[in-house]
Design a protein around this motif. Structure first.
Motif, PDB file in Angstrom:
ATOM      1  N   MET A 271      77.782  57.202  64.447  1.00 13.46           N
ATOM      2  CA  MET A 271      76.815  58.291  64.356  1.00 13.46           C
ATOM      3  C   MET A 271      76.756  58.823  62.933  1.00 13.46           C
ATOM      4  O   MET A 271      77.764  58.959  62.257  1.00 13.46           O
TER       5      MET A 271
ATOM      6  N   TRP B 192      72.491  76.169  62.959  1.00 14.89           N
ATOM      7  CA  TRP B 192      72.019  75.063  62.115  1.00 14.89           C
ATOM      8  C   TRP B 192      70.518  74.871  62.295  1.00 14.89           C
ATOM      9  O   TRP B 192      69.776  74.742  61.322  1.00 14.89           O
TER      10      TRP B 192
ATOM     11  N   ARG C 102      68.720  58.463  68.673  1.00 23.72           N
ATOM     12  CA  ARG C 102      68.385  59.228  67.478  1.00 23.72           C
ATOM     13  C   ARG C 102      67.082  59.987  67.714  1.00 23.72           C
ATOM     14  O   ARG C 102      66.111  59.432  68.221  1.00 23.72           O
TER      15      ARG C 102
ATOM     16  N   THR D 208      75.054  64.869  60.238  1.00 21.26           N
ATOM     17  CA  THR D 208      73.855  65.692  60.312  1.00 21.26           C
ATOM     18  C   THR D 208      73.736  66.494  59.026  1.00 21.26           C
ATOM     19  O   THR D 208      74.648  67.255  58.682  1.00 21.26           O
TER      20      THR D 208
ATOM     21  N   GLU E 175      76.972  77.830  66.298  1.00 20.54           N
ATOM     22  CA  GLU E 175      77.046  76.821  65.233  1.00 20.54           C
ATOM     23  C   GLU E 175      75.921  75.805  65.333  1.00 20.54           C
ATOM     24  O   GLU E 175      75.467  75.292  64.309  1.00 20.54           O
ATOM     25  N   VAL E 176      75.472  75.499  66.542  1.00 16.85           N
ATOM     26  CA  VAL E 176      74.379  74.536  66.689  1.00 16.85           C
ATOM     27  C   VAL E 176      73.026  75.235  66.531  1.00 16.85           C
ATOM     28  O   VAL E 176      72.183  74.819  65.734  1.00 16.85           O
TER      29      VAL E 176
ATOM     30  N   LEU F 158      75.552  67.225  66.963  1.00 21.11           N
ATOM     31  CA  LEU F 158      75.498  67.262  65.507  1.00 21.11           C
ATOM     32  C   LEU F 158      76.873  66.846  64.997  1.00 21.11           C
ATOM     33  O   LEU F 158      77.888  67.119  65.646  1.00 21.11           O
TER      34      LEU F 158
ATOM     35  N   ASP G  33      64.895  65.734  59.562  1.00 20.96           N
ATOM     36  CA  ASP G  33      66.311  65.717  59.924  1.00 20.96           C
ATOM     37  C   ASP G  33      66.513  64.948  61.232  1.00 20.96           C
ATOM     38  O   ASP G  33      65.652  64.950  62.108  1.00 20.96           O
ATOM     39  N   GLU G  34      67.691  64.330  61.318  1.00 14.88           N
ATOM     40  CA  GLU G  34      68.000  63.557  62.520  1.00 14.88           C
ATOM     41  C   GLU G  34      69.176  64.164  63.253  1.00 14.88           C
ATOM     42  O   GLU G  34      70.154  64.583  62.639  1.00 14.88           O
ATOM     43  N   VAL G  35      69.062  64.179  64.575  1.00  8.87           N
ATOM     44  CA  VAL G  35      70.175  64.571  65.439  1.00  8.87           C
ATOM     45  C   VAL G  35      70.286  63.485  66.506  1.00  8.87           C
ATOM     46  O   VAL G  35      69.518  62.527  66.496  1.00  8.87           O
ATOM     47  N   GLU G  36      71.243  63.631  67.406  1.00  9.87           N
ATOM     48  CA  GLU G  36      71.339  62.667  68.490  1.00  9.87           C
ATOM     49  C   GLU G  36      71.225  63.372  69.834  1.00  9.87           C
ATOM     50  O   GLU G  36      71.701  64.496  70.003  1.00  9.87           O
TER      51      GLU G  36
ATOM     52  N   VAL H 118      68.962  75.761  58.818  1.00  7.47           N
ATOM     53  CA  VAL H 118      69.072  74.563  57.982  1.00  7.47           C
ATOM     54  C   VAL H 118      68.002  73.527  58.314  1.00  7.47           C
ATOM     55  O   VAL H 118      67.375  72.952  57.434  1.00  7.47           O
ATOM     56  N   ALA H 119      67.780  73.292  59.587  1.00 13.74           N
ATOM     57  CA  ALA H 119      66.965  72.147  60.014  1.00 13.74           C
ATOM     58  C   ALA H 119      65.541  72.193  59.454  1.00 13.74           C
ATOM     59  O   ALA H 119      64.937  73.254  59.357  1.00 13.74           O
ATOM     60  N   LYS H 120      65.047  71.023  59.098  1.00 12.44           N
ATOM     61  CA  LYS H 120      63.646  70.902  58.675  1.00 12.44           C
ATOM     62  C   LYS H 120      63.139  69.520  59.082  1.00 12.44           C
ATOM     63  O   LYS H 120      63.948  68.607  59.333  1.00 12.44           O
TER      64      LYS H 120
END
Lengths: 201, 263
Positions: A1, B116, B41, A4, B112-113, B77, B125-128, B120-122
């Motif tokens: 993985m 983010w 992804r 992030t 915390e998630v 994340l 961006d990649e998460v799972e 932060v995220a834009k």
């Protein structure tokens, strides 16, 4: 993985008590139940063990309380990713009940069921040897209804959906039979240390 | 979206032990376990502000096999030191949004998630993600649905409302949604005649302030469709306890109430 971008997580100290993918819920104790919390008075509560046992039996509240007291002090882990450390549940070891009913040699699995109709399956081996309890105390007080009071099963070495709230009984079987969440895609055993969350894990 | 995912059964076949009690509402679907077990992804493509504290995050998930309205997923994340955080989130979008899913996240204090995501995220961006998960709090569009939610508890319910619209379903659907104020009402511009908003702190001129009450629930239950309602309650545990009690007191059968609570 992949990492992030920009994610650091919250400040943390290494905690060997935290199974993979879990976080410390601290003082929180989330309620996770798909059901309406039942109004179940202690005097209405019963606990029945039947199926493949030598002597099926039903205990009332008072009869269960007459068994030798036993407490669990330790951690609990929910499949939704929170863990809670250093909790205390007071009640009776499941071994005390099983000593009376004497499971048959061919019994391999158990369906634990609640007074509401919720079910969870468990290998018999996960319930014996001081690893499971019927509890009615949390901390120093009675177990709150939304957390399974007046009494619930706890099997703290498995994810907490196995620790059936409002426990009504155990049925002993010679095969594994998926319960409520197991029919809805959860893992049949649910060992947090092996991260057995969902069917296929 | 495969037909097998959408073809709901009224009950999960189980020839075995049935407890001698009322709840035990069977699962609605067979979750595609192989799909749900695979991390995929997800690429963030868009962020839409819903309220001062909530935003909708839209993802491209090319291999997403679909979901039922009401289902959730697990998202993770990873930090540079290998630390992984994962959380369950309800899916806000309807199943027909092919190759895309949307999540609406509150900005939780110290989360915390969610922190983010909100700071932060834009796009890009990649998460799972893995899922969809749990076929219990799911509404395939097969029964009249009475939806009761508060705060971000409206998210899985909105997936149901959107599905109802997207498919032009004719069976009854009602939404009772509670928010602190009009500014805090998620998806405010999307609601139609099916929705009754309730405001607990401040309300528009002429609208009473108060929590979801027996009168709200009675008004909805009085309009009983053939076969009765399937009730879905989602919100904080306090709200879920309150709303589910009101439903039971108003005569909604316990075994026709599905609850999703968050802490």
């Amino acid at each position: 993985m992949n990492v992030t971008r920009g994610f650091t997580g919250r400040p943390r100290v290494r905690n060997d008590g935290l199974p993979p993918g879990q976080y410390d819920a601290g003082d929180d104790w989330p309620v996770l139940s798909a059901e309406v919390t039942p109004d179940l008075a202690p005097e209405e509560w019963t606990f029945t063990v039947d199926g493949l046992v030598a002597e099926p039996r039903t205990w009332t509240w008072d009869e269960a309380h007459a068994l030798p007291p036993s407490a669990y002090e330790g951690d609990i882990h929910c499949v939704t990713s929170w863990s809670k450390f250093g909790v205390r549940f007071g009640g009776v070891s499941l071994d005390a009940f099983l000593d009376t009913v004497r499971p048959a040699p061919e019994a391999t699995h158990v369906v634990a069921f609640s007074h509401t109709g919720y079910t969870a399956n468990l290998p018999l081996a996960d319930l014996t040897g001081g690893r499971a309890w019927i509890v009615w105390e949390y901390g120093d007080g009675p177990l709150p209804a939304e957390h399974g009071g007046p009494a619930r099963l706890i099997v703290p070495h498995l994810y907490f959906w196995k620790s059936v709230k409002w426990i009504a009984g155990l049925r002993f079987l010679d095969h594994d039979e998926p319960g409520f969440w197991e029919q809805n895609g959860y893992h049949h055993r649910g060992n947090p240390w092996e991260e057995q969350r969902y069917s296929g894990d | 979206m495969t037909e097998t995912t959408l073809s709901a059964t009224d009950s999960t076949p189980s020839a075995g032990f049935t407890p001698p009690t009322r709840f035990a509402v069977p699962g609605r679907i067979s979750v595609n376990n192989l799909t749900a077990a695979t991390w995929q992804r997800a690429t963030l493509t868009d962020v839409r502000r819903e309220t001062p504290h909530a935003a909708t995050f839209r993802f491209a998930v090319p291999d997403w096999e679909g979901h039922l309205p009401g289902q959730h997923l697990m998202l993770r994340l990873r930090a540079e030191d290998g630390y992984v955080a994962q959380r369950h989130y309800s899916i806000a979008s309807p199943p027909d949004d092919t190759g895309h899913i949307e999540l609406t996240l509150d900005h939780v204090d110290g989360g915390e998630v969610s922190g983010w995501f909100h700071t932060v995220a834009k796009p890009g961006d990649e998460v799972e993600v893995r899922g969809p998960l749990s076929g219990f709090f799911a509404w395939p569009g097969d029964r009249p649905a009475l939806l009761v939610g508060a705060g971000s508890g409206v998210v899985p319910l909105m997936s149901m409302v959107r599905h109802h619209r997207a498919r032009g379903l004719s069976l009854p659907l009602r939404l009772l949604v509670s928010a602190r104020s009009p500014e805090e009402l998620i998806y405010a511009s999307e609601y139609g005649a099916e929705t009754t908003p309730v405001f607990t702190r401040t309300a528009p001129e002429g609208v009473p302030v108060g929590r979801v009450s027996a009168a709200h629930v009675a008004a909805l239950l009085a309009d009983r469709p053939e076969g009765g309602w399937e009730a879905y309650v989602c919100g904080s545990n306090g709200f879920a306890e309150h709303a589910s009690r009101l439903l039971v007191d108003a005569g909604q059968p316990v075994d026709r109430i599905r609850i999703e609570r968050f802490g």
